[in-house]
Design a protein around this motif. Structure first.
Motif, mmCIF file in Angstrom:
data_model
loop_
_atom_site.group_PDB
_atom_site.id
_atom_site.type_symbol
_atom_site.label_atom_id
_atom_site.label_comp_id
_atom_site.label_asym_id
_atom_site.label_seq_id
_atom_site.Cartn_x
_atom_site.Cartn_y
_atom_site.Cartn_z
ATOM 1 N N VAL A 136 -10.750 5.918 -2.332
ATOM 2 C CA VAL A 136 -10.291 4.575 -2.698
ATOM 3 C C VAL A 136 -11.102 3.478 -1.996
ATOM 4 C CG1 VAL A 136 -7.940 5.412 -3.132
ATOM 5 C CG2 VAL A 136 -8.441 4.245 -0.977
ATOM 6 N N ALA A 176 -3.609 -0.292 3.954
ATOM 7 C CA ALA A 176 -2.666 0.224 2.955
ATOM 8 C C ALA A 176 -3.496 0.906 1.883
ATOM 9 C CB ALA A 176 -1.847 -0.911 2.358
ATOM 10 N N GLU A 177 -3.071 2.086 1.525
ATOM 11 C CA GLU A 177 -3.851 2.858 0.549
ATOM 12 C C GLU A 177 -2.926 3.487 -0.479
ATOM 13 O OE1 GLU A 177 -4.901 4.998 4.052
ATOM 14 O OE2 GLU A 177 -7.029 4.904 3.566
ATOM 15 N N VAL A 178 -3.301 3.360 -1.738
ATOM 16 C CA VAL A 178 -2.568 4.027 -2.814
ATOM 17 C C VAL A 178 -3.552 4.997 -3.474
ATOM 18 C CG1 VAL A 178 -1.379 3.725 -5.014
ATOM 19 C CG2 VAL A 178 -0.986 2.097 -3.152
ATOM 20 N N GLN A 234 -2.334 4.331 -8.578
ATOM 21 C CA GLN A 234 -2.489 2.874 -8.466
ATOM 22 C C GLN A 234 -1.907 2.173 -9.689
ATOM 23 O OE1 GLN A 234 -6.482 1.733 -7.339
ATOM 24 N NE2 GLN A 234 -6.379 2.851 -5.404
ATOM 25 N N ARG A 235 -1.628 0.877 -9.524
ATOM 26 C CA ARG A 235 -1.118 0.013 -10.590
ATOM 27 C C ARG A 235 0.298 0.366 -11.012
ATOM 28 N NH1 ARG A 235 -4.978 -3.343 -13.986
ATOM 29 N NH2 ARG A 235 -3.289 -4.665 -13.273
ATOM 30 N N ARG A 236 1.065 0.993 -10.101
ATOM 31 C CA ARG A 236 2.476 1.302 -10.376
ATOM 32 C C ARG A 236 3.395 0.472 -9.497
ATOM 33 N NH1 ARG A 236 3.763 7.291 -9.126
ATOM 34 N NH2 ARG A 236 5.814 6.546 -9.722
ATOM 35 N N GLY A 237 2.813 -0.431 -8.749
ATOM 36 C CA GLY A 237 3.631 -1.259 -7.868
ATOM 37 C C GLY A 237 3.930 -0.639 -6.524
ATOM 38 N N LEU A 238 3.240 0.451 -6.166
ATOM 39 C CA LEU A 238 3.550 1.133 -4.910
ATOM 40 C C LEU A 238 3.092 0.363 -3.673
ATOM 41 C CD1 LEU A 238 2.833 4.900 -5.717
ATOM 42 C CD2 LEU A 238 5.023 3.685 -5.618
ATOM 43 N N SER A 239 2.152 -0.560 -3.863
ATOM 44 C CA SER A 239 1.631 -1.256 -2.675
ATOM 45 C C SER A 239 2.730 -2.072 -1.992
ATOM 46 C CB SER A 239 0.437 -2.129 -3.030
ATOM 47 O OG SER A 239 0.818 -3.190 -3.866
ATOM 48 N N TRP A 269 -9.893 -8.654 -4.588
ATOM 49 C CA TRP A 269 -10.783 -9.225 -5.615
ATOM 50 C C TRP A 269 -11.911 -10.053 -5.006
ATOM 51 C CZ3 TRP A 269 -8.041 -11.327 -10.648
ATOM 52 C CH2 TRP A 269 -7.700 -10.238 -11.453
ATOM 53 N N PRO A 302 -5.000 -10.239 -6.089
ATOM 54 C CA PRO A 302 -3.837 -9.380 -6.340
ATOM 55 C C PRO A 302 -3.179 -8.833 -5.074
ATOM 56 C CG PRO A 302 -5.644 -8.788 -7.806
ATOM 57 C CD PRO A 302 -6.200 -9.765 -6.814
ATOM 58 N N TRP A 303 -3.970 -8.422 -4.101
ATOM 59 C CA TRP A 303 -3.384 -7.811 -2.901
ATOM 60 C C TRP A 303 -2.730 -8.872 -2.011
ATOM 61 C CZ3 TRP A 303 -0.838 -4.288 -0.926
ATOM 62 C CH2 TRP A 303 -0.937 -3.828 0.371
ATOM 63 N N ARG A 324 -1.483 -11.495 -3.194
ATOM 64 C CA ARG A 324 -0.281 -11.880 -3.972
ATOM 65 C C ARG A 324 0.913 -10.977 -3.620
ATOM 66 N NH1 ARG A 324 -2.835 -12.167 -8.714
ATOM 67 N NH2 ARG A 324 -2.070 -10.283 -9.720
ATOM 68 N N VAL A 325 0.648 -9.689 -3.457
ATOM 69 C CA VAL A 325 1.738 -8.767 -3.097
ATOM 70 C C VAL A 325 2.366 -9.198 -1.769
ATOM 71 C CG1 VAL A 325 2.327 -6.369 -2.533
ATOM 72 C CG2 VAL A 325 0.675 -6.847 -4.353
ATOM 73 N N ARG A 364 4.340 -12.494 -2.268
ATOM 74 C CA ARG A 364 5.583 -12.279 -3.022
ATOM 75 C C ARG A 364 6.676 -11.655 -2.137
ATOM 76 N NH1 ARG A 364 3.592 -9.677 -7.665
ATOM 77 N NH2 ARG A 364 3.438 -11.474 -9.006
HETATM 78 C C1 COA Z 1 -4.940 -2.581 -2.818
HETATM 79 C C2 COA Z 1 -4.047 -1.408 -3.233
HETATM 80 C C3 COA Z 1 -3.267 -0.938 -2.005
HETATM 81 C C4 COA Z 1 -3.097 -1.895 -4.312
HETATM 82 O O1 COA Z 1 -2.249 -0.852 -4.645
HETATM 83 P P1 COA Z 1 -1.665 -0.614 -6.118
HETATM 84 O O2 COA Z 1 -0.529 0.308 -5.985
HETATM 85 O O3 COA Z 1 -2.746 -0.205 -7.021
HETATM 86 O O4 COA Z 1 -1.223 -2.052 -6.538
HETATM 87 P P2 COA Z 1 0.117 -2.465 -7.317
HETATM 88 O O5 COA Z 1 0.285 -1.603 -8.511
HETATM 89 O O6 COA Z 1 1.230 -2.488 -6.321
HETATM 90 O O7 COA Z 1 -0.259 -3.902 -7.779
HETATM 91 C C5 COA Z 1 -0.381 -4.943 -6.870
HETATM 92 C C6 COA Z 1 -0.917 -6.152 -7.596
HETATM 93 O O8 COA Z 1 -2.297 -5.953 -7.845
HETATM 94 C C7 COA Z 1 -2.557 -5.999 -9.232
HETATM 95 N N1 COA Z 1 -3.594 -5.006 -9.461
HETATM 96 C C8 COA Z 1 -3.676 -3.804 -8.910
HETATM 97 N N2 COA Z 1 -4.804 -3.188 -9.300
HETATM 98 C C9 COA Z 1 -5.423 -4.060 -10.123
HETATM 99 C C10 COA Z 1 -6.625 -4.006 -10.866
HETATM 100 N N3 COA Z 1 -7.432 -2.934 -10.834
HETATM 101 N N4 COA Z 1 -6.957 -5.067 -11.619
HETATM 102 C C11 COA Z 1 -6.161 -6.127 -11.666
HETATM 103 N N5 COA Z 1 -5.011 -6.237 -10.976
HETATM 104 C C12 COA Z 1 -4.652 -5.212 -10.229
HETATM 105 C C13 COA Z 1 -1.259 -5.720 -9.904
HETATM 106 O O9 COA Z 1 -1.212 -6.302 -11.168
HETATM 107 C C14 COA Z 1 -0.277 -6.357 -8.930
HETATM 108 O O10 COA Z 1 -0.242 -7.747 -9.060
HETATM 109 P P3 COA Z 1 0.950 -8.442 -9.871
HETATM 110 O O11 COA Z 1 2.194 -7.692 -9.523
HETATM 111 O O12 COA Z 1 0.991 -9.825 -9.362
HETATM 112 O O13 COA Z 1 0.555 -8.341 -11.277
HETATM 113 C C15 COA Z 1 -4.866 -0.228 -3.812
HETATM 114 O O14 COA Z 1 -5.667 -0.715 -4.862
HETATM 115 C C16 COA Z 1 -5.780 0.457 -2.813
HETATM 116 O O15 COA Z 1 -5.380 1.423 -2.183
HETATM 117 N N6 COA Z 1 -7.025 -0.029 -2.683
HETATM 118 C C17 COA Z 1 -8.024 0.547 -1.772
HETATM 119 C C18 COA Z 1 -7.732 0.268 -0.335
HETATM 120 C C19 COA Z 1 -7.542 -1.218 -0.068
HETATM 121 O O16 COA Z 1 -8.398 -2.041 -0.366
HETATM 122 N N7 COA Z 1 -6.392 -1.550 0.522
HETATM 123 C C20 COA Z 1 -6.041 -2.934 0.804
HETATM 124 C C21 COA Z 1 -6.644 -3.411 2.050
HETATM 125 S S1 COA Z 1 -5.987 -2.628 3.472
#
Ligand code: COA
Length: 247
Positions: A30, A111-113, A118-123, A150, A175-176, A178-179, A182
């Motif tokens: 990831v 934080a890692e999904v 991913q994209r299930r709201g687990l973050s 982003w 997006p991150w 934003r989580v 929120r």
């Molecule tokens: C960042 C991360 C933790 C998000 O986890 P996720 O479970 O995929 O994200 P969620 O499903 O909870 O979505 C979170 C928000 O991001 C948006 N999102 C997630 N992936 C996206 C993508 N590929 N494109 C656009 N939006 C995206 C979702 O729409 C949501 O926003 P919203 O609720 O306002 O619409 C995950 O992508 C990850 O593990 N990334 C790699 C490691 C990392 O960078 N971690 C963060 C820094 S520590």
């Protein structure tokens, strides 16, 4: 803990050392390759387990018997003022492992999904679980040096501009971030030089699958900021956005 949102269960590494061991290889894919080569990161990431096993969270998917997410945190001493906030994630991690005084607050480190989850709201569940372990341990508040996911789309934009870009609904464009917002998080400040990755250009060429023929600044795939190349050395500083969650 051991809770709740079926079929995802949340455990700490202390509760399920077996899952922690399994988690070690789940999330490599990831992260961009370059991001795994921080100069200081091994020092503080290696300090988390077993000492702080009760502060590491794991999301376990019962349906597939797999680890869906992981949240790593580190406790540190902080007086709650901006002046005393570490410069960035490296400074935080180094303070946390060097400080002889007891910690007062908790910081998220990563934080890692898992890719397939991913994209299930687990973050959001990861952040909520970090808050829960912080509360249980009496560590207040929870802070996070957020790596805005982003930012790689805007590598030349200064982080102190990017951090405050909002959508028409007033929530952050990122997006991150934003989580976090929120869930009640607020931005404390930004940091341009949070995580240092300094290495021979040949390493950078391998990690990025690019060639850097001369000294200069380069935008590269998945980089949040440009890479500076000089005299055979590539220097990159990852920017972060400090967010606080009052518990
Ligand atoms: C960042 C991360 C933790 C998000 O986890 P996720 O479970 O995929 O994200 P969620 O499903 O909870 O979505 C979170 C928000 O991001 C948006 N999102 C997630 N992936 C996206 C993508 N590929 N494109 C656009 N939006 C995206 C979702 O729409 C949501 O926003 P919203 O609720 O306002 O619409 C995950 O992508 C990850 O593990 N990334 C790699 C490691 C990392 O960078 N971690 C963060 C820094 S520590």
């Amino acid at each position: 803990m051991a809770s709740s949102a079926q079929p995802i269960e949340v455990f700490t590494a202390g509760q399920r050392p077996d899952l922690w061991e399994r988690s070690r290889t789940v999330f490599n894919g990831v992260w961009p390759e370059y991001n795994m080569h921080g100069n200081d990161t091994p020092k503080y990431f290696s300090a988390l387990y077993p000492k702080y096993a009760h502060l590491q969270v794991l999301l376990y998917d019962q349906n597939t018997d797999s680890i869906a997410g992981r949240g790593r945190t580190i406790p540190f001493r902080w007086d709650g003022t901006l002046e005393d906030l570490p410069a960035g994630i490296d400074a935080l991690g180094l303070r946390a492992i060097d400080d002889p005084q007891p910690p007062t607050a908790l910081s998220a480190l990563a934080a890692e999904v898992a890719e397939g989850q991913q994209r299930r709201g687990l973050s959001a569940l990861i952040i909520e679980s970090m808050s829960a372990v912080a509360r249980r341990a009496g560590l207040h508040p929870l802070v996070a040096p957020v790596r805005p996911n982003w930012k790689d789309r805007y590598p030349v934009t200064p982080i102190d501009r990017y951090a405050y870009w909002v959508r028409s609904d007033g929530l952050p464009l990122d997006p991150w971030l934003r989580v976090h917002v929120r869930l009640g998080g607020t931005i404390l400040r930004t940091e341009t030089s949070s995580l240092r990755i300094e290495a021979p250009v040949t390493d950078w060429e391998q990690w990025t699958e690019m060639t850097f023929p001369e000294d200069g600044e380069y935008v590269f795939p998945r980089g949040l900021a440009p890479l500076r190349v000089r005299d055979g050395v590539g220097l990159y500083f990852e920017p972060n956005i400090w967010v606080v969650h009052r518990l």
